[in-house]
Write an enzyme that holds these catalytic residues in place. Structure first.
Site, mmCIF file in Angstrom:
data_model
loop_
_atom_site.group_PDB
_atom_site.id
_atom_site.type_symbol
_atom_site.label_atom_id
_atom_site.label_comp_id
_atom_site.label_asym_id
_atom_site.label_seq_id
_atom_site.Cartn_x
_atom_site.Cartn_y
_atom_site.Cartn_z
ATOM 1 N N CYS A 158 0.817 -1.224 0.000
ATOM 2 C CA CYS A 158 0.000 0.000 0.000
ATOM 3 C C CYS A 158 0.846 1.268 0.000
ATOM 4 C CB CYS A 158 -0.960 -0.001 1.186
ATOM 5 S SG CYS A 158 -0.166 -0.322 2.783
ATOM 6 N N HIS A 253 -1.683 7.108 3.435
ATOM 7 C CA HIS A 253 -0.225 7.040 3.549
ATOM 8 C C HIS A 253 0.364 8.242 2.805
ATOM 9 C CE1 HIS A 253 -0.639 3.266 5.394
ATOM 10 N NE2 HIS A 253 -0.211 2.456 4.442
#
Length: 363
Positions: A158, A253
């Site tokens: 990810c 993120h």
């Protein structure tokens, strides 16, 4: 499409599994008909199995909540009911590799969120906008597995989604060296704030295995299918070094990245390359594809998690703060949604691509 493909979700009770179930509700091509998890959840309805640990903002989809959870180890039983499966199981890497291959050998394609098969040479690791052609390696994988229809495809880690798409848009300028520091949300560990009191007012400067993934996985994505070897050969450049930190954010993120180029692009050229970058998902209009893959934000204080993480329903990438650096050529900040683009959503888009390419079909 007259009939939807029948889908099983392996590891359906965990956070990524819950995201799969939520995102697939009302999907135009796919229908969840099987939810599977560990033996301790088997036999319960899905609603019962996730009671007290449902982590999504949306309610449990009506079409799924009364499905009986099956034991993920009942491979033949599950395979007989589905056209393909999404895998988000929580096991050791060795156990994941075996169970995913066992499903593939029942002629059931597996699209996996797990890392276990990311370095299997004939398993494609796909970001659909970047390397859709890597699906060509499936023919060699099928030869190894002895299957006609079954195979495994994976999505990458990810965290790399926050900077690798920008570098992909800039490949024509030949990036040579990259430093990427990622600031990663707690949902990447399958937790929310109730589960992770240790993160409150804190930053944890270590996430096991994450830095190796951040440095190596983009190179496989930028690699090539070697027809003679029957595998994917990773690219040699750019050289990437990284540090990965866990921060008190639920979703999103962020990456602070520095990059050197062999060519000498201008800021305008770099921004134009970002904003014009698109791929096969956009050309085909795949259901989960963002219309605009990468946005560039000109404000000094963007991208921000609160403002930008849900860009294109979490399937788009946000880039900002592109500026010259004193040591490197350029530096920038990137942001991606770690459980949408970075996990379940990215895998669903991968499955849509594989369906459009003819690799996933009705049994």
């Amino acid at each position: 499409m007259s009939e939807k493909l029948k889908v099983g979700v392996l590891g359906a009770t965990g956070m990524v599994g819950q995201r799969y179930v939520t995102l697939l509700a009302g999907h135009p091509w796919f229908e969840v008909v099987v939810v599977a998890a560990s033996p301790r959840s088997a036999g319960k309805t899905y609603q019962q199995a996730v009671a007290g640990r449902w982590k999504m903002a949306d309610p449990i989809p009506t079409a799924v909540k009364n499905l009986t959870v099956l034991d993920v180890n009942q491979i033949d039983k599950i395979a007989s009911q589905v056209d393909f499966v999404f895998s988000a199981v929580s096991m050791s890497k060795a156990a994941i590799k075996k169970i995913e291959e066992d499903y593939a050998k029942t002629e059931t394609p597996v699209v996996s969120n797990n890392s276990a098969h990311r370095w299997t040479p004939d398993v494609p690791m796909i970001v659909p906008e970047i390397n859709p052609d890597h699906s060509e390696v499936i023919k060699f994988q099928r030869q190894r597995l002895g299957t006609k229809r079954g195979f495994i495809a994976v999505k990458p880690n990810c965290s790399i989604q926050s900077y690798a798409p920008a570098l992909s848009a800039w490949m024509k300028f030949e990036p040579t060296q990259v430093v990427a520091t990622t600031y990663q949300a707690i949902s990447g560990a399958g937790k929310n704030f109730d589960d992770a009191p240790e993160i409150l007012n804190n930053v944890i400067p270590y996430i096991a295995g994450e830095e190796e993934k951040s440095e190596k996985e983009p190179l496989k994505i930028w690699g090539k299918v070697d027809e003679q070897k029957g595998e994917i050969i990773s690219a040699a450049t750019p050289v990437i070094t990284s540090q990965c930190l866990r921060v008190p954010v639920l979703y999103g993120h962020t990456a602070a990245a520095f990059v050197n180029f062999k060519q000498q692009p201008t800021k305008e050229e770099l921004i134009n390359a970002l904003e014009s970058y698109a791929g096969v998902p956009q050309e085909l209009g795949l259901p989960s594809a963002p219309k605009h893959f990468i946005q560039y934000l000109t404000e000094d204080d963007r991208p921000q998690v609160r403002l930008d993480v849900n860009f294109e329903n979490g399937m788009g990438i946000s880039i900002g703060r592109l500026r010259p650096d004193k040591i490197f050529d350029w530096k920038f900040v990137g942001l991606s949604h770690n459980t949408a683009r970075g996990a379940a959503g990215g895998a669903i888009l991968c499955a849509e691509l594989l369906k459009a390419q003819g690799y996933i079909t009705a049994k």
